[in-house]
Design a protein around this motif. Structure first.
Motif, PDB file in Angstrom:
ATOM      1  N   VAL A  97      13.737  36.116 -49.383  1.00  7.81           N
ATOM      2  CA  VAL A  97      14.128  34.987 -49.798  1.00  7.81           C
ATOM      3  C   VAL A  97      13.672  33.949 -48.959  1.00  7.81           C
ATOM      4  O   VAL A  97      12.982  32.828 -49.056  1.00  7.81           O
ATOM      5  CB  VAL A  97      15.291  34.533 -50.661  1.00  7.81           C
ATOM      6  N   ARG A 143      10.784  30.997 -49.385  1.00 10.50           N
ATOM      7  CA  ARG A 143      11.704  29.874 -49.952  1.00 10.50           C
ATOM      8  C   ARG A 143      10.659  29.068 -50.736  1.00 10.50           C
ATOM      9  O   ARG A 143       9.851  28.554 -50.005  1.00 10.50           O
ATOM     10  CB  ARG A 143      12.904  29.313 -49.047  1.00 10.50           C
ATOM     11  N   HIS A 188      11.829  29.498 -62.613  1.00 12.94           N
ATOM     12  CA  HIS A 188      12.733  28.736 -61.581  1.00 12.94           C
ATOM     13  C   HIS A 188      12.265  29.339 -60.323  1.00 12.94           C
ATOM     14  O   HIS A 188      11.791  30.553 -60.340  1.00 12.94           O
ATOM     15  CB  HIS A 188      14.246  28.762 -61.949  1.00 12.94           C
ATOM     16  N   PHE A 189      12.472  28.568 -59.386  1.00 13.70           N
ATOM     17  CA  PHE A 189      12.383  29.046 -58.098  1.00 13.70           C
ATOM     18  C   PHE A 189      13.659  30.153 -57.729  1.00 13.70           C
ATOM     19  O   PHE A 189      14.533  29.883 -58.330  1.00 13.70           O
ATOM     20  CB  PHE A 189      12.487  27.974 -56.831  1.00 13.70           C
ATOM     21  N   VAL A 190      13.177  31.049 -56.817  1.00 11.08           N
ATOM     22  CA  VAL A 190      14.331  32.248 -56.638  1.00 11.08           C
ATOM     23  C   VAL A 190      15.142  31.815 -55.350  1.00 11.08           C
ATOM     24  O   VAL A 190      14.546  31.461 -54.315  1.00 11.08           O
ATOM     25  CB  VAL A 190      13.531  33.469 -56.619  1.00 11.08           C
ATOM     26  N   ASP A 191      16.431  31.938 -55.522  1.00  9.42           N
ATOM     27  CA  ASP A 191      17.235  31.982 -54.104  1.00  9.42           C
ATOM     28  C   ASP A 191      18.039  33.051 -54.083  1.00  9.42           C
ATOM     29  O   ASP A 191      17.506  34.169 -54.410  1.00  9.42           O
ATOM     30  CB  ASP A 191      17.836  30.603 -54.142  1.00  9.42           C
ATOM     31  N   GLU A 192      18.886  32.935 -53.481  1.00 12.88           N
ATOM     32  CA  GLU A 192      19.805  34.292 -52.747  1.00 12.88           C
ATOM     33  C   GLU A 192      20.617  34.842 -54.185  1.00 12.88           C
ATOM     34  O   GLU A 192      21.440  35.995 -54.059  1.00 12.88           O
ATOM     35  CB  GLU A 192      20.817  34.018 -51.824  1.00 12.88           C
ATOM     36  N   HIS A 203      19.471  31.680 -60.272  1.00 16.60           N
ATOM     37  CA  HIS A 203      20.205  30.143 -59.984  1.00 16.60           C
ATOM     38  C   HIS A 203      19.229  29.330 -59.307  1.00 16.60           C
ATOM     39  O   HIS A 203      19.431  28.165 -59.435  1.00 16.60           O
ATOM     40  CB  HIS A 203      21.204  30.950 -58.897  1.00 16.60           C
ATOM     41  N   GLY A 204      17.986  29.556 -58.827  1.00 15.92           N
ATOM     42  CA  GLY A 204      17.070  28.691 -58.023  1.00 15.92           C
ATOM     43  C   GLY A 204      16.715  27.518 -58.979  1.00 15.92           C
ATOM     44  O   GLY A 204      16.995  27.436 -60.204  1.00 15.92           O
ATOM     45  N   ALA A 205      15.989  26.571 -58.469  1.00 10.71           N
ATOM     46  CA  ALA A 205      15.831  25.051 -59.146  1.00 10.71           C
ATOM     47  C   ALA A 205      14.802  25.620 -60.212  1.00 10.71           C
ATOM     48  O   ALA A 205      13.603  26.154 -60.013  1.00 10.71           O
ATOM     49  CB  ALA A 205      15.013  24.420 -58.157  1.00 10.71           C
ATOM     50  N   LEU A 219       9.161  22.964 -54.180  1.00 11.21           N
ATOM     51  CA  LEU A 219      10.853  23.001 -53.930  1.00 11.21           C
ATOM     52  C   LEU A 219      10.919  21.666 -53.078  1.00 11.21           C
ATOM     53  O   LEU A 219      10.340  21.663 -51.884  1.00 11.21           O
ATOM     54  CB  LEU A 219      11.208  24.345 -53.302  1.00 11.21           C
ATOM     55  N   GLY A 253      16.461  20.913 -52.760  1.00 14.47           N
ATOM     56  CA  GLY A 253      16.557  22.140 -53.531  1.00 14.47           C
ATOM     57  C   GLY A 253      16.095  22.108 -55.019  1.00 14.47           C
ATOM     58  O   GLY A 253      16.750  22.936 -55.711  1.00 14.47           O
TER      59      GLY A 253
END
Ligand code: GRF
Length: 234
Positions: free
Chosen positions: A96, A100, A141-145, A149-151, A195, A199
């Motif tokens: 990630v 990112r 969506h964008f991936v986070d940890e 959940h990401g944007a 992004l 965020g």
């Protein structure tokens, strides 16, 4: 220059197929190409599809232990963009971090509702129906940890109809995923969406009304149809 994509998929790979179809038609090969398919299941349909289309196909164990091996694969195939299409594992944080803003996921509901750990497959649609929600949809969506959940990059509503089962709703949402997901991947590959420092996605990718016609046509409630139509054309 054409972006090199890695697709991570745990299962049948229908979104992989839709993305491949989109990128290999209409001269879109100059936008992006699928250079690698990775799966945490050696028998995943996605790997079989990749092999039969001359795309590098690699089975790799999931979880944090797989992070170094995953990164090594992404580096050796010079991957620009990572796309999760039905990948059930949490993406290791080292992956990630490095990618990112260049990792996307498709989810079969309107996030932030009906997402998170354990919310996958028919469980998502069963929860939507049980909640009494009248509208579900697809989210890219964008991936986070964190899971789902990401944007948000793109969303498209899908009606929940009376008498729906999780299977019926899943099939209706999947049709939308197959249209929305490739378009959103292309927008990120072309840097039309990125992004930002807060965020968030710099732009929301909105489907146009023509694309959404079949969704609107399937709604038997005139007031709901009108409300969605107005939202889509805004
Ligand atoms: C899709 O519904 C996607 O939204 C979710 O997992 C499912 C994968 O389906 N993340 P497929 O393997 O692409 O057919």
């Amino acid at each position: 220059m054409s972006s090199r994509l890695a697709v991570l998929a745990s299962g049948r790979g229908s979104n992989l197929r839709a993305l491949h179809e989109y990128l290999t038609h209409g001269g879109r090969g100059s936008i992006a190409q699928i250079s690698l398919v990775l799966s945490d299941h050696a028998d995943a349909g996605a790997l079989a599809f990749a092999k039969s289309h001359d795309i590098a196909a690699v089975a790799i164990e999931g979880g944090t232990l797989g992070g170094e091996r995953l990164l090594a694969q992404l580096h050796s195939h010079r991957i620009d963009l990572v796309v999760l299409a039905g990948y059930l594992r949490l993406v290791p944080s080292n992956v990630v971090n490095e990618y990112r803003g260049r990792i996307l996921n498709v989810h079969p509901a309107l996030l932030p509702a009906f997402g998170g750990s354990g919310m996958y497959g028919l469980r998502v649609h069963a929860a939507v129906i049980a909640s009494g929600a009248r509208v579900s949809g697809a989210t890219v969506h964008f991936v986070d940890e964190r899971y789902d959940h990401g944007a948000v990059i793109a969303q498209w509503p899908v009606p929940v109809l009376s008498g729906d089962t999780p299977q019926l709703l899943a099939a209706r949402v999947l049709r939308v995923e197959h249209a929305l997901f490739p378009a959103a991947v292309a927008a990120v590959a072309q840097s039309r969406i990125a992004l930002d420092q807060n965020g968030r996605a710099t732009h929301m990718h909105l489907p146009n009304l023509d694309d959404a016609t079949y969704v609107l046509d399937s709604i038997d409630d005139a007031a709901l149809r009108k409300a969605i139509g107005i939202a889509l054309s805004a």
